[in-house]
Design a protein around this motif. Structure first.
Motif, PDB file in Angstrom:
ATOM      1  N   PHE A  40     -16.501  74.568   6.279  1.00 32.32           N
ATOM      2  CA  PHE A  40     -16.263  75.187   4.681  1.00 32.32           C
ATOM      3  C   PHE A  40     -16.607  76.471   4.705  1.00 32.32           C
ATOM      4  O   PHE A  40     -18.563  76.309   4.571  1.00 32.32           O
ATOM      5  N   ILE A  41     -16.282  78.272   4.788  1.00 29.92           N
ATOM      6  CA  ILE A  41     -17.034  78.705   4.676  1.00 29.92           C
ATOM      7  C   ILE A  41     -17.909  79.221   3.119  1.00 29.92           C
ATOM      8  O   ILE A  41     -17.957  78.859   2.147  1.00 29.92           O
ATOM      9  N   VAL A  42     -19.885  79.520   3.576  1.00 31.30           N
ATOM     10  CA  VAL A  42     -19.823  80.657   2.592  1.00 31.30           C
ATOM     11  C   VAL A  42     -20.170  81.324   2.634  1.00 31.30           C
ATOM     12  O   VAL A  42     -20.744  81.659   3.344  1.00 31.30           O
ATOM     13  N   LYS A  43     -20.744  81.836   1.729  1.00 29.24           N
ATOM     14  CA  LYS A  43     -21.140  83.791   1.107  1.00 29.24           C
ATOM     15  C   LYS A  43     -22.435  83.918   1.118  1.00 29.24           C
ATOM     16  O   LYS A  43     -22.930  83.045   0.682  1.00 29.24           O
ATOM     17  N   VAL A  44     -22.962  84.638   1.712  1.00 28.07           N
ATOM     18  CA  VAL A  44     -24.841  85.074   2.031  1.00 28.07           C
ATOM     19  C   VAL A  44     -24.476  86.693   1.376  1.00 28.07           C
ATOM     20  O   VAL A  44     -23.836  87.702   1.761  1.00 28.07           O
ATOM     21  N   PRO A  45     -25.628  87.249   1.077  1.00 24.69           N
ATOM     22  CA  PRO A  45     -25.639  88.331   0.856  1.00 24.69           C
ATOM     23  C   PRO A  45     -26.248  88.892   2.474  1.00 24.69           C
ATOM     24  O   PRO A  45     -26.799  88.087   3.166  1.00 24.69           O
ATOM     25  N   PRO A  46     -26.015  90.474   2.170  1.00 28.28           N
ATOM     26  CA  PRO A  46     -26.096  91.323   3.560  1.00 28.28           C
ATOM     27  C   PRO A  46     -27.027  91.277   3.468  1.00 28.28           C
ATOM     28  O   PRO A  46     -27.645  92.857   4.092  1.00 28.28           O
ATOM     29  N   ASN A  47     -28.636  90.494   3.813  1.00 30.28           N
ATOM     30  CA  ASN A  47     -29.301  91.160   4.133  1.00 30.28           C
ATOM     31  C   ASN A  47     -30.489  89.743   4.907  1.00 30.28           C
ATOM     32  O   ASN A  47     -29.559  88.801   5.429  1.00 30.28           O
ATOM     33  N   LYS A  48     -31.035  89.698   5.815  1.00 30.28           N
ATOM     34  CA  LYS A  48     -32.121  88.889   6.377  1.00 30.28           C
ATOM     35  C   LYS A  48     -32.860  87.660   5.218  1.00 30.28           C
ATOM     36  O   LYS A  48     -33.432  88.270   4.336  1.00 30.28           O
ATOM     37  N   GLY A  49     -32.438  86.610   5.301  1.00 28.15           N
ATOM     38  CA  GLY A  49     -33.184  85.467   4.982  1.00 28.15           C
ATOM     39  C   GLY A  49     -33.585  83.830   5.508  1.00 28.15           C
ATOM     40  O   GLY A  49     -32.734  83.860   6.049  1.00 28.15           O
ATOM     41  N   SER A  50     -33.831  83.678   4.860  1.00 25.28           N
ATOM     42  CA  SER A  50     -34.020  81.705   5.082  1.00 25.28           C
ATOM     43  C   SER A  50     -33.419  80.853   4.162  1.00 25.28           C
ATOM     44  O   SER A  50     -33.755  81.187   2.432  1.00 25.28           O
ATOM     45  N   TYR A  51     -32.961  80.181   3.969  1.00 23.45           N
ATOM     46  CA  TYR A  51     -31.760  78.881   3.210  1.00 23.45           C
ATOM     47  C   TYR A  51     -32.133  77.387   3.545  1.00 23.45           C
ATOM     48  O   TYR A  51     -32.000  77.522   4.479  1.00 23.45           O
ATOM     49  N   LYS A  52     -31.855  76.536   2.733  1.00 27.22           N
ATOM     50  CA  LYS A  52     -31.418  75.521   3.310  1.00 27.22           C
ATOM     51  C   LYS A  52     -31.016  75.359   2.408  1.00 27.22           C
ATOM     52  O   LYS A  52     -29.984  75.901   1.022  1.00 27.22           O
ATOM     53  N   ALA A  53     -29.783  74.234   2.375  1.00 27.55           N
ATOM     54  CA  ALA A  53     -28.406  73.474   2.129  1.00 27.55           C
ATOM     55  C   ALA A  53     -28.195  72.467   1.786  1.00 27.55           C
ATOM     56  O   ALA A  53     -29.221  71.320   2.622  1.00 27.55           O
ATOM     57  N   SER A  54     -27.531  71.996   0.517  1.00 25.78           N
ATOM     58  CA  SER A  54     -27.899  70.404   0.721  1.00 25.78           C
ATOM     59  C   SER A  54     -25.812  70.305   0.023  1.00 25.78           C
ATOM     60  O   SER A  54     -25.597  70.749  -0.126  1.00 25.78           O
ATOM     61  N   VAL A  55     -25.151  68.642  -0.004  1.00 23.84           N
ATOM     62  CA  VAL A  55     -24.437  68.286  -0.308  1.00 23.84           C
ATOM     63  C   VAL A  55     -24.589  67.003  -1.018  1.00 23.84           C
ATOM     64  O   VAL A  55     -24.853  66.501   0.169  1.00 23.84           O
ATOM     65  N   TRP A  56     -23.462  66.356  -1.373  1.00 30.08           N
ATOM     66  CA  TRP A  56     -23.565  65.222  -1.804  1.00 30.08           C
ATOM     67  C   TRP A  56     -22.634  64.525  -0.888  1.00 30.08           C
ATOM     68  O   TRP A  56     -21.445  64.946  -0.723  1.00 30.08           O
ATOM     69  N   LEU A  57     -22.236  63.390  -0.686  1.00 32.14           N
ATOM     70  CA  LEU A  57     -21.336  62.671   0.514  1.00 32.14           C
ATOM     71  C   LEU A  57     -21.189  60.717  -0.186  1.00 32.14           C
ATOM     72  O   LEU A  57     -22.083  60.499  -0.600  1.00 32.14           O
ATOM     73  N   ARG A  58     -19.363  60.614  -0.530  1.00 29.79           N
ATOM     74  CA  ARG A  58     -19.358  59.664  -0.610  1.00 29.79           C
ATOM     75  C   ARG A  58     -18.552  58.971   0.237  1.00 29.79           C
ATOM     76  O   ARG A  58     -17.464  59.619   0.140  1.00 29.79           O
ATOM     77  N   GLY A  59     -18.761  57.587   0.829  1.00 29.95           N
ATOM     78  CA  GLY A  59     -17.788  56.742   1.416  1.00 29.95           C
ATOM     79  C   GLY A  59     -17.785  57.115   2.624  1.00 29.95           C
ATOM     80  O   GLY A  59     -18.303  58.230   2.914  1.00 29.95           O
ATOM     81  N   GLY A  60     -17.399  56.331   3.569  1.00 30.80           N
ATOM     82  CA  GLY A  60     -17.276  57.007   4.711  1.00 30.80           C
ATOM     83  C   GLY A  60     -18.573  57.287   5.718  1.00 30.80           C
ATOM     84  O   GLY A  60     -19.423  56.971   4.617  1.00 30.80           O
ATOM     85  N   ALA A  61     -18.204  57.441   6.867  1.00 35.51           N
ATOM     86  CA  ALA A  61     -19.389  57.933   7.392  1.00 35.51           C
ATOM     87  C   ALA A  61     -19.291  59.847   8.051  1.00 35.51           C
ATOM     88  O   ALA A  61     -18.765  59.944   8.554  1.00 35.51           O
ATOM     89  N   VAL A  62     -20.106  60.689   7.089  1.00 38.11           N
ATOM     90  CA  VAL A  62     -19.913  62.112   8.039  1.00 38.11           C
ATOM     91  C   VAL A  62     -21.452  62.654   8.753  1.00 38.11           C
ATOM     92  O   VAL A  62     -22.472  61.936   8.643  1.00 38.11           O
ATOM     93  N   GLY A  63     -20.972  63.355   9.307  1.00 33.64           N
ATOM     94  CA  GLY A  63     -21.658  64.290  10.129  1.00 33.64           C
ATOM     95  C   GLY A  63     -21.895  65.632   9.500  1.00 33.64           C
ATOM     96  O   GLY A  63     -20.927  65.620   8.809  1.00 33.64           O
ATOM     97  N   ALA A  64     -22.824  66.335   8.772  1.00 33.54           N
ATOM     98  CA  ALA A  64     -22.744  67.403   8.582  1.00 33.54           C
ATOM     99  C   ALA A  64     -23.570  68.565   8.563  1.00 33.54           C
ATOM    100  O   ALA A  64     -25.247  68.535   9.047  1.00 33.54           O
ATOM    101  N   GLN A  65     -23.709  69.650   9.048  1.00 35.74           N
ATOM    102  CA  GLN A  65     -24.744  70.982   9.275  1.00 35.74           C
ATOM    103  C   GLN A  65     -24.393  72.632   9.026  1.00 35.74           C
ATOM    104  O   GLN A  65     -22.644  72.755   8.418  1.00 35.74           O
TER     105      GLN A  65
END
Length: 135
Positions: A40-65
Motif C-alpha cells: 500500500f503506497i504512502v505519499k511523503v513530502p519531498p524532503n528528508k525526515g523520520s517517521y513512525k507508522a501504525s496500523v490496526w489489524l483484526r483477525g488472522g495473522a499478519v506481518g507488516a513493515q
C-alpha cells in the motif's frame, strides 16, 4: 520485486460497521505459499525526515513493515521498519501494530509503502494506517 503471480491485488475494500475510521476496511488475503505480499503506497513530502507508522489489524495473522525504496542513482539501500504489537487492543478485536522510527529521504525515494503478509489462509482486516513525523 515480486513474482508474476503476485502482481494481482490480494485485497478488497469492504464496508465494515466495525471499522475504526470511516465505514470501510481493507480485507487482505495474500498467498504466502507463493511468496506474495500486498503493498500500500504512502505519499511523503519531498524532503528528508523520520517517521513512525501504525496500523490496526483484526483477525488472522499478519506481518507488516514499512519499506522505503530509493532510485538506483541515489545509491541508498532499501530501508525496512518492521511493525510489532503496541499492546493496544479494542474490545471488538482490533490490535495496533507500530514501527520504530525510520528515515525517509523524500527527494530520492522511489516508493514508500506498507508491506503486508497474511500468514494464514483466513485473511485479515486492516484499518487506520497512520504515518507521523518523528523528529
Amino acid at each position: 520485486d515480486a513474482p508474476q503471480e503476485c502482481l494481482l491485488e490480494s485485497f478488497d475494500v469492504v464496508k465494515d460497521p466495525g471499522a475504526l475510521y470511516g465505514t470501510h476496511t481493507v480485507q487482505v488475503n495474500v498467498d504466502l505459499q507463493k511468496g506474495c505480499a500486498e503493498r500500500f503506497i504512502v505519499k511523503v513530502p519531498p524532503n528528508k525526515g523520520s517517521y513512525k507508522a501504525s496500523v490496526w489489524l483484526r483477525g488472522g495473522a499478519v506481518g507488516a513493515q514499512m519499506t522505503v525504496v530509493y532510485t538506483e542513482r541515489s545509491g541508498r539501500p532499501v530501508t525496512v521498519a518492521r511493525m510489532g504489537p503496541t499492546g493496544r487492543v479494542t474490545s471488538d478485536g482490533w490490535l495496533e501494530l507500530q514501527s520504530n522510527s525510520f528515515p525517509v529521504d523524500g527527494e530520492v525515494a522511489e516508493a514508500v509503502y506498507l508491506r503486508v503478509i497474511d500468514y494464514d489462509a483466513v485473511g485479515s482486516s486492516i484499518d487506520a494506517l497512520e504515518l507521523v513525523a518523528d523528529g
